[in-house]
Design an enzyme around this catalytic site. Sequence first.
Site: not given
Ligand code: AMP
Length: 402
Positions: A11, A93, A182, A243, A335-336, A386
């Site tokens: 990627n 990718r 995505h 964004r 997820e979180n 991915e």
């Molecule tokens: P990604 O682009 O999928 O890696 O997502 C990154 C974003 O996920 C980060 O900028 C955070 O805003 C969010 N994130 C990651 N871990 C957590 C968490 N434990 N709780 C809330 N938001 C999270």
Amino acid sequence: MTEATRVLVLNAGSSSVKYQLIEMVDGERLAAGLVEKIGEHGGRLVHTPRSGLKRETAQPFPDHSAALKAVAEELAADGLGLDSPELAAIGHRVVHGGKRFTAPTEITDEVLTEIRRLVPVAPLHNPANIIGIEVARALRPDLPQVAVFDTAFHTTIPEYAARYAIDRAVADQHRVRRYGFHGTSHQYVARATAQLLGRDPAELNVIVLHLGNGASASAVAGGVCVDTSMGLTPLEGLVMGTRSGDIDAGVVFHLHRVGGLSIDEIDDLLNRRSGLLGLCGDNDMREIMRRAEAGDEQAELAFKAYVHRLRKYIGGYYAVLGRVDAIAFTAGVGENAAPVRAAAAEGLAELGIAVDPELNSIRSGQARVISPEYARVAVAVVPTDEELEIAQQAYALVHKGW
Ligand code: AMP
């Protein structure tokens, strides 16, 4: 003869390369890593082997070629060199495949020319993807290399949803339409959701919410994407980390004519200084939730604006699909961030959508259902992967050819 059952996934971004080497027999990651700050000061390679310690190298990487050579050396040090007969393919990718690339495609000179022709609609992404492909082909010219496009899963979106309501001759001349991004994640998550629920993907209608730093929603009917929130570029749709997402195009004219901002300044504003960051000065949802919890009004507003847009898309895609069987949350925030999921579903019981507070609060890396048993719509958390999806698509393609 050794069977070739491994796929290297690359990627390549404008100043970074992420990679994973995956054994397709069992999906095991044999190695993974990241090269950062290519062509900049502070170049760094972090290599994580299957077993053993993470190795970190700080050195300048003048270009992608130097970066990929360093990756090849790291892999070779683990006995997983690019010359290994077990390597079946390299999966790349590629962000923009336009209308033409509706499926993973083995890369030939002609395919590369086509990907190059799409640079004007993806100036930030496709050039780096192309360099990654060129360098990898130079390293292993005999090995099948497969392009897996972020846009491919969305090419099934009907014309009436993909077209902007603007002059069609102008739109066609400049290839202006909604492509969506995505796609690899949406495709993977839609299928994994069906698996989690023990349902046939061909019979399941899912709203997939990919909420990372970039964020997008999609409506998937029986495994086929029928709408998505990103458009010509990854700027449209949900409120994201930096964004704006959906915005009146008139804002651009206004900022230019009245505000005196140049087109490049507006581009930078909407892509890199807007969204959550623009609203409250933070783009990390963890920090925003912490600040909102402590009574910070800007952070609270940013959270509410984020969730409001998300709910509008859930409602919109409910209408697009007619019947919704599942809603899947994925990526960093999805997820979180349990509070985001709870707020997204709040008050939607009439639509059959509910989140069980206890199930929602469980922290786990596994796919799981978080709606109560009685709810008509299954709400799920489904970690995206991915790289595995790219590897599977690349592997399936080269195997078909054998
Ligand atoms: P990604 O682009 O999928 O890696 O997502 C990154 C974003 O996920 C980060 O900028 C955070 O805003 C969010 N994130 C990651 N871990 C957590 C968490 N434990 N709780 C809330 N938001 C999270």
